[in-house]
Write a protein that holds these residues in place. Structure first.
Motif, mmCIF file in Angstrom:
data_model
loop_
_atom_site.group_PDB
_atom_site.id
_atom_site.type_symbol
_atom_site.label_atom_id
_atom_site.label_comp_id
_atom_site.label_asym_id
_atom_site.label_seq_id
_atom_site.Cartn_x
_atom_site.Cartn_y
_atom_site.Cartn_z
ATOM 1 N N TYR A 78 -9.660 4.235 2.988
ATOM 2 C CA TYR A 78 -9.065 3.566 1.827
ATOM 3 C C TYR A 78 -10.095 2.743 1.066
ATOM 4 O O TYR A 78 -10.837 1.952 1.641
ATOM 5 N N LEU A 126 -6.364 1.424 7.543
ATOM 6 C CA LEU A 126 -6.769 1.719 6.159
ATOM 7 C C LEU A 126 -8.235 2.144 6.112
ATOM 8 O O LEU A 126 -8.599 3.114 5.418
ATOM 9 N N ALA A 180 -6.234 9.241 2.490
ATOM 10 C CA ALA A 180 -5.883 7.830 2.621
ATOM 11 C C ALA A 180 -4.387 7.624 2.407
ATOM 12 O O ALA A 180 -3.751 6.834 3.115
ATOM 13 N N VAL A 202 -8.254 6.167 -4.164
ATOM 14 C CA VAL A 202 -7.377 6.442 -3.031
ATOM 15 C C VAL A 202 -7.168 7.948 -2.917
ATOM 16 O O VAL A 202 -6.526 8.568 -3.763
ATOM 17 N N TYR A 207 0.829 -1.208 0.000
ATOM 18 C CA TYR A 207 0.000 0.000 0.000
ATOM 19 C C TYR A 207 0.864 1.259 0.000
ATOM 20 O O TYR A 207 0.557 2.230 -0.701
#
Length: 457
Positions: free
Chosen positions: A404, A399, A413, A409, A268
């Motif tokens: 998220y 998240l 986030a 995104v 991520y």
């Protein structure tokens, strides 16, 4: 057949002699951790991503799923440990579990990564069942594998060397998973989110891991004489007063929570904070190499400073090295170098933990007359699960709190992912430092071993 005092003394001497542990046995411990990480690191690094981006399970749901399922099967570990302490076969006590448990672990690992898509109730149910079962299978293999170190030798120095070999294997396993997984998924499936690609890649890892566990079974010898285990509740009561063991277990829970956040968050962070898909492999490779180098330097560092102080100094240094990472995100090479150094010094305790657990076996025998290797090491296996589950859950909940969603995104986030990847591991490292500062067994161990030897004679 009864054993004469002379024969018993000879067995004790072999168990205490570090030279009795052959080179191929030391290498086998590295292979065993490569096998473990082909399963465990793949799950820690990619299962959350698989759930959210391939199976379309919501991040918060996936986080709760991983925490609940892992906590449920974590408590299976003590049961495995107690059974292990009562196991006697012609192959030994721990080794048969590697022979017969490895195939089961391989099959369930593959089933975990073929969870149906769509995020439906059926998909979530499949994920719960397979995730719990793969955890149970991992216990059947990893608890005996962990206890095997304490059964191979009593020498604390050799145990620390074996812990180094295990950490070296962990590093190699991390390198394989971090560098090969995404290319293999894309090769077999055409994209990094291909369900077919995940199935083939994990299938290869599972088969190779099974074969490596069989090599460990064939190579390692159990030398330490078996002591009858305490029965029933008495087994658990003997653990309550083992403060060094409790300290190492809590430390290990925190260590694996930090590991889970780093390995799970790297995907991520690279994609949505650095906006550089190529950074995934580079960051995970740096983390993997830090484990390899850490396996080589930990034993000398801890000999120089002592176990407790060496681990403590390393954790404090890793916290300090977190600060430059905030200012180096536009320079991927510099970021990776500092990240690499941070994880070397912050990983001393991760490398040493199996050896520290093995040392607590001596404390256990000194106080209770029972070694209980299986039960003591079951807690280490349990700590890996609880820690990894806690890390994955914190990451997933973080998240969700940052808003998220894979398809959109936002900047909020992205900033949340940065804080999760950089700040949260530093906070956990601080908690580890507080924990290891309470570890006092190192100074007591020589006298404890002397008293145990006198009792045997």
């Amino acid at each position: 057949m009864s054993i004469s005092p002379a024969m018993s003394q000879e067995i004790v001497e072999v168990a205490d002699d570090p030279r009795a542990v052959r080179r191929r046995e030391r290498a086998a411990f590295a292979l065993g951790d490569i096998a473990s990480n082909l399963t465990w690191t793949t799950i820690s690094s990619y299962l959350l991503f698989f759930y959210t981006d391939v199976a379309s399970i919501a991040a918060a749901t996936a986080g709760t799923l991983m925490l609940v399922a892992r906590l449920l099967d974590a408590f299976f570990d003590p049961a495995v440990g107690m059974v292990l302490d009562r196991t006697t076969t012609r192959w030994g006590r721990a080794r048969p579990y590697l022979l017969f448990g490895a195939p089961l672990l391989s099959v369930l690992t593959v089933l975990t990564f073929v969870t149906p898509g769509g995020g439906t109730l059926g998909a979530i149910s499949w994920a719960y069942v397979t995730f719990i079962l793969v955890g149970l299978a991992y216990s059947l293999v990893n608890v005996p594998y962990g206890a095997l170190m304490a059964m191979t030798t009593r020498d604390s120095g050799m145990r620390m060397k074996l812990a180094g070999f295990r950490a070296f294997g962990i590093g190699l396993g991390l390198i394989i998973v971090s560098t090969a997984t995404q290319p293999l998924i894309a090769l077999f499936g055409g994209s990094t989110t291909s369900r077919t690609g995940f199935a083939w890649t994990v299938g290869i890892y599972a088969v190779v891991g099974m074969a490596l566990f069989w090599v460990v079974f064939a190579s390692v010898k159990e030398r330490v004489p078996h002591t009858p285990a305490a029965r029933g509740k008495a087994s658990l009561r003997t653990l309550v007063g083992n403060r060094p063991w409790l300290t190492v277990v809590v430390f290990s829970v925190l260590s694996f929570a930090r590991l889970g956040i780093i390995t799970g968050g790297a995907v991520y962070f690279a994609l949505h904070t650095l906006h550089n898909p190529g950074a995934i492999s580079l960051i995970l490779l740096a983390f993997s190499l830090s484990a390899v180098i850490g396996s080589l330097v930990t034993a000398p560092v801890l000999r120089r400073f002592g176990h407790r102080r060496g681990i403590l100094y390393g954790l404090l240094a890793s916290i300090a090295l977190t600060v430059p990472l905030f200012y180096l995100q536009d320079d991927l090479l510099a970021f990776t170098v500092v990240f690499f150094l941070l994880n070397i010094v912050g990983g001393f305790g991760f490398v040493a933990a199996p050896a520290l657990i093995a040392d607590t076996v001596e404390w256990q025998e000194w106080r209770s007359g029972h070694r209980n290797e299986g039960l003591l090491f079951s807690a280490y296996s349990m700590s890996t699960k609880i820690g990894a589950a806690l890390g994955s859950a914190l990451l997933a909940w973080g998240l969700a709190a940052a808003g998220y969603t894979p398809d959109n995104v936002t900047a909020r986030a992205s900033d949340g992912i940065m804080l999760l990847f950089l700040v949260l591991p530093a906070i956990i490292a601080a908690l580890q430092a507080v924990c290891i500062a309470r570890y006092k067994l190192e100074a007591q161990l020589p006298q404890i071993k002397l008293e145990i030897a006198q009792r045997r004679r």
